[in-house]
Write a protein that holds these residues in place. Sequence first.
Motif, PDB file in Angstrom:
ATOM      1  N   UNK A 132      47.383  15.341  39.575  1.00 49.79           N
ATOM      2  CA  UNK A 132      47.774  14.000  39.121  1.00 49.79           C
ATOM      3  C   UNK A 132      46.779  12.968  39.636  1.00 49.79           C
ATOM      4  N   UNK A 133      45.819  12.612  38.801  1.00 48.06           N
ATOM      5  CA  UNK A 133      44.832  11.587  39.150  1.00 48.06           C
ATOM      6  C   UNK A 133      45.321  10.218  38.693  1.00 48.06           C
ATOM      7  N   UNK A 134      44.895   9.185  39.405  1.00 48.35           N
ATOM      8  CA  UNK A 134      45.171   7.823  38.954  1.00 48.35           C
ATOM      9  C   UNK A 134      44.351   7.554  37.701  1.00 48.35           C
ATOM     10  N   UNK A 135      45.002   7.055  36.684  1.00 45.27           N
ATOM     11  CA  UNK A 135      44.363   6.815  35.386  1.00 45.27           C
ATOM     12  C   UNK A 135      43.567   5.504  35.432  1.00 45.27           C
ATOM     13  N   UNK A 136      42.275   5.543  35.080  1.00 48.01           N
ATOM     14  CA  UNK A 136      41.458   4.311  35.087  1.00 48.01           C
ATOM     15  C   UNK A 136      41.983   3.228  34.164  1.00 48.01           C
ATOM     16  N   UNK A 137      42.824   3.610  33.187  1.00 46.48           N
ATOM     17  CA  UNK A 137      43.380   2.618  32.259  1.00 46.48           C
ATOM     18  C   UNK A 137      44.722   2.067  32.739  1.00 46.48           C
TER      19      UNK A 137
ATOM     20  N   UNK B  96      39.337   4.335  43.790  1.00 46.12           N
ATOM     21  CA  UNK B  96      40.792   4.469  43.817  1.00 46.12           C
ATOM     22  C   UNK B  96      41.278   5.633  42.955  1.00 46.12           C
ATOM     23  N   UNK B  97      40.533   5.974  41.913  1.00 42.58           N
ATOM     24  CA  UNK B  97      41.026   6.953  40.933  1.00 42.58           C
ATOM     25  C   UNK B  97      40.878   8.398  41.424  1.00 42.58           C
ATOM     26  N   UNK B  98      41.438   8.669  42.581  1.00 43.50           N
ATOM     27  CA  UNK B  98      41.461  10.026  43.111  1.00 43.50           C
ATOM     28  C   UNK B  98      42.770  10.716  42.770  1.00 43.50           C
TER      29      UNK B  98
ATOM     30  N   UNK C  27      37.586  13.104  44.493  1.00 44.05           N
ATOM     31  CA  UNK C  27      38.895  13.752  44.608  1.00 44.05           C
ATOM     32  C   UNK C  27      39.872  12.918  45.439  1.00 44.05           C
ATOM     33  N   UNK C  28      39.345  12.000  46.237  1.00 44.01           N
ATOM     34  CA  UNK C  28      40.160  11.271  47.214  1.00 44.01           C
ATOM     35  C   UNK C  28      40.301   9.805  46.818  1.00 44.01           C
ATOM     36  N   UNK C  29      41.484   9.265  47.033  1.00 44.33           N
ATOM     37  CA  UNK C  29      41.707   7.824  46.847  1.00 44.33           C
ATOM     38  C   UNK C  29      41.174   7.092  48.071  1.00 44.33           C
TER      39      UNK C  29
ATOM     40  N   UNK D 161      51.368   2.849  43.534  1.00 40.06           N
ATOM     41  CA  UNK D 161      50.965   4.253  43.450  1.00 40.06           C
ATOM     42  C   UNK D 161      51.608   5.143  44.509  1.00 40.06           C
ATOM     43  N   UNK D 162      52.247   4.521  45.499  1.00 40.81           N
ATOM     44  CA  UNK D 162      53.069   5.242  46.472  1.00 40.81           C
ATOM     45  C   UNK D 162      52.356   6.431  47.138  1.00 40.81           C
ATOM     46  N   UNK D 163      51.253   6.196  47.807  1.00 36.09           N
ATOM     47  CA  UNK D 163      50.593   7.303  48.512  1.00 36.09           C
ATOM     48  C   UNK D 163      51.510   7.865  49.595  1.00 36.09           C
ATOM     49  N   UNK D 164      51.652   9.195  49.671  1.00 41.81           N
ATOM     50  CA  UNK D 164      52.548   9.777  50.669  1.00 41.81           C
ATOM     51  C   UNK D 164      51.992   9.691  52.082  1.00 41.81           C
ATOM     52  N   UNK D 165      50.649   9.731  52.192  1.00 41.22           N
ATOM     53  CA  UNK D 165      49.986   9.704  53.499  1.00 41.22           C
ATOM     54  C   UNK D 165      48.741   8.828  53.392  1.00 41.22           C
ATOM     55  N   UNK D 166      48.540   7.979  54.389  1.00 38.96           N
ATOM     56  CA  UNK D 166      47.338   7.135  54.447  1.00 38.96           C
ATOM     57  C   UNK D 166      46.608   7.434  55.754  1.00 38.96           C
ATOM     58  N   UNK D 167      45.338   7.785  55.651  1.00 37.34           N
ATOM     59  CA  UNK D 167      44.492   7.920  56.839  1.00 37.34           C
ATOM     60  C   UNK D 167      43.832   6.575  57.084  1.00 37.34           C
ATOM     61  N   UNK D 168      44.247   5.898  58.135  1.00 39.32           N
ATOM     62  CA  UNK D 168      43.755   4.552  58.415  1.00 39.32           C
ATOM     63  C   UNK D 168      42.448   4.609  59.200  1.00 39.32           C
ATOM     64  N   UNK D 169      41.355   4.252  58.518  1.00 39.12           N
ATOM     65  CA  UNK D 169      40.034   4.212  59.161  1.00 39.12           C
ATOM     66  C   UNK D 169      39.467   2.799  59.133  1.00 39.12           C
TER      67      UNK D 169
END
Length: 358
Positions: free
Chosen positions: A66-71, A99-101, A146-148, A186-194
């Motif tokens: 499930x990728x984020x759709x550019x549209x 963002x479209x990961x 592959x990554x948001x 988009x409700x990301x389940x996990x965020x790696x804060x860098x």
Amino acid sequence: MINDTEEGLSGDFNSLMLQENPSESGRPTSSQPGPSLKVSPSIQCPLDQLFKRSLQPNLNSQRALDRIDPSHPFFTKVESICQENEWPEHRFKNFRRLICGVRNFPCILLQNPKNDHLEYNEMVRKTKTLRWIQATLNEIGLELDDIIIIDLFPLLTDEWLDQHPNERAKYIKDMFQLTLDFIQEFKPPIILSCQCWKPTKKVRWGQFEHNDTQKLRSSMDGAKLQSVSGAYFGAHFTYVVQGFHPAKWGWVKEKERIGLQITLRQIIHSLFNPCATWQMDYKQALEIKHTDKIHSIKMLIYTLRQRETEYENIREEGLALGMFKNHQGSTSPEAWVALKNALDAIIGNISRNSKEPF
């Protein structure tokens, strides 16, 4: 960065008793989904528990990439902001591409963009942070696409902030809200804060303060402990893995720099290695389905050719006996030739994508 402590976990991670200050939790009512919250000064759990009881089961339950759709309509607002400010076209395109990961995977939070006026590949090549993340992902079989990747303050480069001192307070607030909108949409389940933003930076970042910046905090101490925090953004609960910005090791001695690189690389590998494995398995399953469908199509064409040959034999035999001369619905020889040519073209196209001979 903020010093944090690590606490153990027990029981199912989905009903984990996370602990946080109620004034910063954004906690929903009891009717809303998510872990129950217990009032306490800290909110921590170890990364390995996140993997075992949340990340891996979540990946196992996924049936599609499930990728984020550019549209997606979210980008319409962002594009309007860029056009209104006459920002470079690549700024919007780079923001959208980063963002479209894959939505199934954790996303990475950085601070603000750099070199985003350049074409995407050139931007990555000239931005040390993106280049390092790309190389680290490549080690486990993933690509940057592959990554948001989202910024705490998207679209705002250091150069723009320095050149617009009278406008930056408004734009910093607006761009941070854009990140909050992204999380809730988009409700990301996990965020790696860098990201490495701290409210004590008074020059470039002005007097900006917001409760939700604490929820997205990074921590070098937390990263060394591989700690995970969590918070609600509206009704959405997300886990925040504490990392730090890769630029940090540019300010320390070589020995410490090597240690920091190992720490952040281990966190990224721990989070995204399961994703790489899942994606590889998904691609292999897709390849099997693709091969099966090609085989099915070829067998249908083979059967149709057989039936066409049988039909022609019957028709020729009947014509010799004076039959079928005025038969309605019979197919002309030209039509069969056209069909045969079309089928040959189909066979040629799918055979180039298949190892199976026809």
